[in-house]
Structures are given as C-alpha cells and as structure tokens.
Motif scaffolding. Structure first.
Motif, mmCIF file in Angstrom:
data_model
loop_
_atom_site.group_PDB
_atom_site.id
_atom_site.type_symbol
_atom_site.label_atom_id
_atom_site.label_comp_id
_atom_site.label_asym_id
_atom_site.label_seq_id
_atom_site.Cartn_x
_atom_site.Cartn_y
_atom_site.Cartn_z
ATOM 1 N N ALA A 242 11.733 27.314 53.244
ATOM 2 C CA ALA A 242 12.247 26.757 51.925
ATOM 3 C C ALA A 242 13.450 25.835 52.272
ATOM 4 O O ALA A 242 14.076 24.943 51.754
ATOM 5 C CB ALA A 242 12.966 27.834 51.275
ATOM 6 N N GLY A 243 13.981 26.278 53.998
ATOM 7 C CA GLY A 243 15.161 25.860 54.835
ATOM 8 C C GLY A 243 14.547 24.358 55.013
ATOM 9 O O GLY A 243 15.092 23.802 54.591
ATOM 10 N N ARG A 244 13.896 24.102 55.768
ATOM 11 C CA ARG A 244 12.843 22.520 55.833
ATOM 12 C C ARG A 244 13.025 22.158 54.755
ATOM 13 O O ARG A 244 13.391 20.360 54.704
ATOM 14 C CB ARG A 244 11.519 22.689 55.971
ATOM 15 N N ARG A 245 12.588 22.173 53.116
ATOM 16 C CA ARG A 245 12.722 21.460 51.719
ATOM 17 C C ARG A 245 13.768 21.631 51.044
ATOM 18 O O ARG A 245 13.381 21.082 49.970
ATOM 19 C CB ARG A 245 11.206 22.223 51.300
ATOM 20 N N ARG A 246 15.197 22.351 51.721
ATOM 21 C CA ARG A 246 15.837 21.973 51.179
ATOM 22 C C ARG A 246 16.126 22.709 49.396
ATOM 23 O O ARG A 246 16.306 22.202 48.539
ATOM 24 C CB ARG A 246 16.509 20.512 50.871
ATOM 25 N N LEU A 247 15.228 24.171 49.659
ATOM 26 C CA LEU A 247 14.610 25.260 48.071
ATOM 27 C C LEU A 247 16.127 25.276 47.955
ATOM 28 O O LEU A 247 16.909 26.717 49.702
ATOM 29 C CB LEU A 247 13.782 25.922 48.298
ATOM 30 N N PRO A 248 16.782 26.059 47.073
ATOM 31 C CA PRO A 248 18.405 26.575 46.644
ATOM 32 C C PRO A 248 17.598 27.862 47.101
ATOM 33 O O PRO A 248 18.089 28.728 46.148
ATOM 34 C CB PRO A 248 18.344 26.037 45.339
ATOM 35 N N VAL A 249 17.174 28.686 48.480
ATOM 36 C CA VAL A 249 17.422 29.941 47.738
ATOM 37 C C VAL A 249 17.466 30.468 49.864
ATOM 38 O O VAL A 249 17.468 29.862 50.817
ATOM 39 C CB VAL A 249 15.497 30.167 47.895
ATOM 40 N N GLY A 250 18.441 31.730 49.539
ATOM 41 C CA GLY A 250 18.264 31.785 51.031
ATOM 42 C C GLY A 250 17.786 32.822 50.894
ATOM 43 O O GLY A 250 17.509 33.356 50.786
ATOM 44 N N ARG A 251 18.482 33.522 51.905
ATOM 45 C CA ARG A 251 17.486 33.970 53.025
ATOM 46 C C ARG A 251 17.521 35.449 52.240
ATOM 47 O O ARG A 251 16.268 35.584 52.173
ATOM 48 C CB ARG A 251 18.331 34.109 54.746
ATOM 49 N N ALA A 252 18.250 36.064 52.229
ATOM 50 C CA ALA A 252 18.571 38.026 51.115
ATOM 51 C C ALA A 252 18.214 37.319 49.787
ATOM 52 O O ALA A 252 16.634 37.998 49.707
ATOM 53 C CB ALA A 252 20.079 37.583 50.936
ATOM 54 N N THR A 253 17.889 36.453 49.122
ATOM 55 C CA THR A 253 16.731 35.858 48.090
ATOM 56 C C THR A 253 15.154 36.095 48.510
ATOM 57 O O THR A 253 14.698 36.279 47.277
ATOM 58 C CB THR A 253 17.542 34.463 47.075
ATOM 59 N N VAL A 254 14.934 35.334 49.649
ATOM 60 C CA VAL A 254 14.093 35.845 49.634
ATOM 61 C C VAL A 254 13.004 36.803 49.476
ATOM 62 O O VAL A 254 12.254 37.037 48.946
ATOM 63 C CB VAL A 254 13.378 34.302 50.946
ATOM 64 N N PHE A 255 13.706 37.503 50.872
ATOM 65 C CA PHE A 255 13.322 38.997 50.984
ATOM 66 C C PHE A 255 13.428 39.882 49.171
ATOM 67 O O PHE A 255 12.720 40.546 49.142
ATOM 68 C CB PHE A 255 14.676 39.567 51.765
ATOM 69 N N ARG A 256 14.539 39.699 48.776
ATOM 70 C CA ARG A 256 15.030 40.092 47.612
ATOM 71 C C ARG A 256 13.363 39.844 46.798
ATOM 72 O O ARG A 256 12.931 40.614 45.659
ATOM 73 C CB ARG A 256 15.648 39.825 46.526
ATOM 74 N N ALA A 257 12.767 38.309 46.342
ATOM 75 C CA ALA A 257 12.317 37.941 45.506
ATOM 76 C C ALA A 257 11.101 38.613 45.716
ATOM 77 O O ALA A 257 10.347 38.943 45.456
ATOM 78 C CB ALA A 257 11.451 36.585 45.530
ATOM 79 N N LEU A 258 10.759 38.572 47.658
ATOM 80 C CA LEU A 258 9.575 38.966 47.908
ATOM 81 C C LEU A 258 9.472 40.717 47.631
ATOM 82 O O LEU A 258 8.006 41.710 46.881
ATOM 83 C CB LEU A 258 8.997 39.260 49.435
#
Lengths: 167, 167
Positions: free
Chosen positions: B50-66
DNA sequence: CACGGGCTGAGATCGAGTCTCAACAGTCCC
DNA sequence: GGGACTGTTGAGACTCGATCTCAGCCCGTG
C-alpha cells in the motif's frame, strides 16, 4: 503440578540425556516447569513462573530450552488464534493435540487416518506434501458437562494446535 | 492499479457489501491488494504494498481490514511452520489449504475424509470438537519439478516460508 | 442542513522473540 | 592434577509485528 519433590528425573530430562544433550541445571529447571504445567503454556508463563520461584533461569534460556525441547519433539508448539504462541508437553511420537478452549487442557490424538487424507489431497492437487498440521479445538468432557453447548463462557481463547511433521 | 474505468468490483467487495459493512475507499484498497496477491501474504506485505503504491491506507486500517475479512471468512489466516502468520484469500466455504513453501502459492483442498478422522478423534478423546483446521505444506508441481526432492530450497524467489524473512 | 455512528490515520505503545557478548561450568586430554 | 576447549548461560538491548488511542473525517439518516 505433576510429580514434584521427587528426584529430578522426568521423562523430559531422560529424553534430553538420551539425545546426548547436556542436562544442565537451568534446563532441568525449565523441564520441571514444563512438566508442572497443566494445559498449554506460553514461554512467558515459564519465565514468570521461574522468576516467581527464583529458579536460576534467564529469559533467553527459557526460550532456548523450549527451542531445544521442540526440536526434540518433547514439547509441541501451539499457535493461538490471537497470534501468540504456546507450548504443550507431549510424547516424541508424531501426533496431534485436541485443545480444550475452555480450560486449556490438551490431549494427544494419534493421527490415524490422516495419512490417507493427506495422500489423497497430494494426489488431487499434485503437490508434494512435506508436512501437515491438524488443529482441533473444542471442549473437554469436563468442560462440556459444565458448559452445555452454546454457553459462551469460555475465557481462554480457542487454541489451535499444530503439529508439524516432516512426512 | 488497473481497472480504473468504472467501479471496482471484486468478490471480496461484493461480500463486504452483502455483509452490511461499509465499503469505504481504504477497505476497497485493501481488498484490491488482497485480490492481487499470489499465494499467501503477511499483513506487512500489504502495508508495504500500500505504501509503495501510495494507496490511502494506514497500517492500522490494513490490520483492521484483515480482521474484518477474516471474520467474514473472506480471508483465512495461516500459521506458518516458522511461527509467522500469513493470510490467503479464499472462499467462505470450509476447506483446507495446501501451501507451496517455495513459491507461496496456495491451493484449496476439500476436506473429504477428514470429517471421519475428526469424528474418530472426538470419540476416542471424549472431546466435543468444535472446529478443526488442516494445513498442508509442501511443493507445488512446478516448484517440485524445478527443485527435485532433496534439493534444499536455497534460493527461494518470492515468499520465504521457513527461513528468513525479507527485512 | 444538522446529527450521530462508524471508519480512518498517525503515532505511541506493547510484547514476544532474538541477538550479543562476556562469564561460567563441565568434560576431555596431556 | 592442571590446563584448554566447547557448549551453555544470563542480562539486557534490540527488532518488529501487532494493537491501542484519540481526534478528525465521511457517510447515511432524519
């Protein structure tokens, strides 16, 4: 709280001996702690227990001893659903564990029949299966009696058991 | 990011929709990343991607989404032999995974035959088995061909599963 | 248009597990 | 018996995955 107060001879320690590993005092202490655990336990449980009883074991040593025991198949590593790790003492023979999600007790289960299932899956998928792990969780007879199905009183997170073995 | 002409629709996103969960942009982004993964992936893989592609997602959000996806059975959590955790996208139906330890690809396998094994274990141990999970590790046909049995997977190209993790 | 609840991101924080390194213990060889 | 060697230990720093906090934002609803 298994055999306590006796001579320091546990199956664990015997096994270490037989494996040609030095049986040092710290390792003996860790083995003793492991033998006393009921159900599964985390590495930190042991560290705390050791500290509480002023046993001569450092944290790193507990981890090292657990690694050693794991390598010798004297303890099996559990993967808790919450991401943590735990261990259970068990026989060296390959088998699986059924873990009670209420009290944490763990019982060995032979993997009779799984070999065929694995073989079947290997055949169907074309994969060369190197190892497998079977995780079973539920309620032990006592807890099942105490908490009739449906009661969500379980405080201990459902533990998943994994016995990875080279096949 | 590919399809930009129209609304992104993945099975994952449909499922979120059906589950009555808000389909937000960050969640869509995570879903897209998940859908793009080949084989299994770790939460951190997604964060980095996500960071590499500059997507609008924070770390916490990735964990929450998973977590969310896992709760909805859209993604399954794997415990790797080395103790790490990973995820694979999968159907909501109950099944098992066969994971290639060389390339990380994961294939679903129906659990035909396991029900009996589990029933047998339940009977023998007296436990009430609430659920089970079987994970199989090995080499997929391609990797097996490339690395004949016995050859230690020295140069694992993509995902490493048992040795070191790319830092 | 205003409100409320759910979602988000950034960073702090937690915590399990690893690594380093000097000191120590047990064993073996001379 | 003495010395050397190898493996083990402990303390603590460190790494890094995962979670928590909290104020701000967005979306759907009334």
């Amino acid at each position: 709280m298994a055999a306590r107060g006796g001579i320091d001879r546990f199956p664990l320690i015997d096994a270490l001996d037989q494996a040609g590993v030095h049986v040092t005092e710290p390792r003996r202490a860790v083995a003793r702690l492991v033998a006393e655990q009921v159900g599964y336990f985390t590495a930190n449980d042991l560290v705390r227990a050791a500290g509480r009883r002023r046993l001569p074991v450092g944290r790193a040593t507990v981890f090292r001893a657990l690694d050693l025991f794991t390598a010798l198949n004297l303890v099996e590593r559990l993967d808790l659903p919450d991401g943590g790790h735990a261990y259970v003492a068990c026989d060296a023979a390959h088998h699986h564990h059924v873990v009670c999600s209420a009290c944490g007790r763990s019982v060995d289960a032979s993997d009779s029949g799984i070999a065929e299932v694995v073989a079947g899956i290997a055949e169907r998928t074309g994969f060369t299966i190197a190892s497998h792990r079977l995780e079973l969780f539920g309620l032990c007879p006592e807890c099942a009696r105490r908490e009739p199905a449906g009661t969500p009183a379980a405080t201990i997170p459902t533990a998943t058991m994994s016995a990875t073995r080279p096949s």
